[in-house]
Structure formats: C-alpha cells, structure tokens
Design an enzyme around this catalytic site. Sequence first.
Site: not given
Length: 222
Positions: A113, A127
């Site tokens: 990501s 995260y």
Amino acid sequence: MLTQDYLVVATSRTKQALEDEIGDHENFLPLEVDITNDTDVNRAVLSAIDYFGRIDVLVNNAGYGQTGALEELSDLETRRNYDVNVFGSLNFIRHITPYFRRQQSGHIFNIASIGGLVGNFPAFGVYCSTKFAVAGFTEALAVEMQPFGVHTTLVYPGYFRTEFLSENSIHTAANPIADYISARETEAAHLQQIHGNQANDPQRAAVLLIELSTIPNPHFIF
C-alpha cells in the site's frame, strides 16, 4: 482474465461470494479459504494444482484496514490485522514457493500500500505497519527466489475504487478515546469522503499486473 483464457483460482472467506461475482466458468476455481490458517492455505494450494495442474502466478491481495490510534487498539485487534495482512500472505508464499522452485519459474505479486511507504496517517499506524512488513519480506523474497527463475513484484497501490473502505472491509477501534480528534477526522475523511471517490481504476491495475507477469524481466516495484 477469464475472457483471455487464463486459468484463475480465487480465494475468499466465502465461496458463494466468488460464485455470485463471477458465476460458473470452466477456467475459474473459487475456493473458500481462511488465509490465517496454514492448513487451510495448504489445502487450497493443493486443490488448485490438482484442478489446473500447476500454478504460475500468485497475487497476495487479501487484507483489510484497521483504524485507531495505537493506544486505542487492543492486542487482539492489532494481532488480527497482522494475521490477515502479513501472515496470510506468508502462508501462501510458504506453500506455493516449493512448486515454483521445482518448475524453475513463477511470479509472486505482493500487494502492499502507499501506506507501506509513508505511515504518518493518524489512526492508520497499525495498518501501515502491516504494509511496511509486507514490503520488507518481499524485498528478501525477491533475492531468495531469483536463483530459481521466480520473479517477485512489490505493489504500492494508492486509492483504488474497491470495497477497501466499505463497512465490511475497514475495522475501527472497539474502544475509541475521545482525545484522539485527529484520528477521528482521518477516519471520517476516508469513510465518508474518499470511499467511492477513489481516482484509480482496479480493472486497469489488473491489466497491468497481467502484462507484468508476461514479460521476461518485470519490475520489482510497481
């Protein structure tokens, strides 16, 4: 991919969800898999090889967003995010790389990501740290697999129009703390403003990954 006669194995928490999305196709094998369960992952890999005869490309894309300031998130919430985002990918790598080594070919795509490059998003610390972990072990994986003719690509996607920010995919802290105003503002922006308005097209990304899997010397970072 199916329209181009590729053989596709897809995994999900429920087989029915895959069947509802794709339907019945002779080149499509939907499998219900708990990616955090090593035995379940091994069963899925064996099923795929038994059905199609071999595996040539692995795309580790499963994951979910866990929001909450670090103080807010419990040990269970944090570990669950790592179980899916980090250990789920490692489970598939562990069980597929033996076949890639033996056939002296293959391509592994690990989806990190943009949050695996920059972690200064309030409420996204855990995260982002899972995606930093994906980036780290992918760098090692690339050099480990290179002698066997196996390619590895680390993908740093930004915002794509997927269900990632939907209620079923994003988890918020079970016990939020009122003092963390910036965390709540970041969560609200993602859930109420960004969701559904992401700039990038996931179909285009899929096409690019397919293209990368077919070239002799693909990029490591994409």
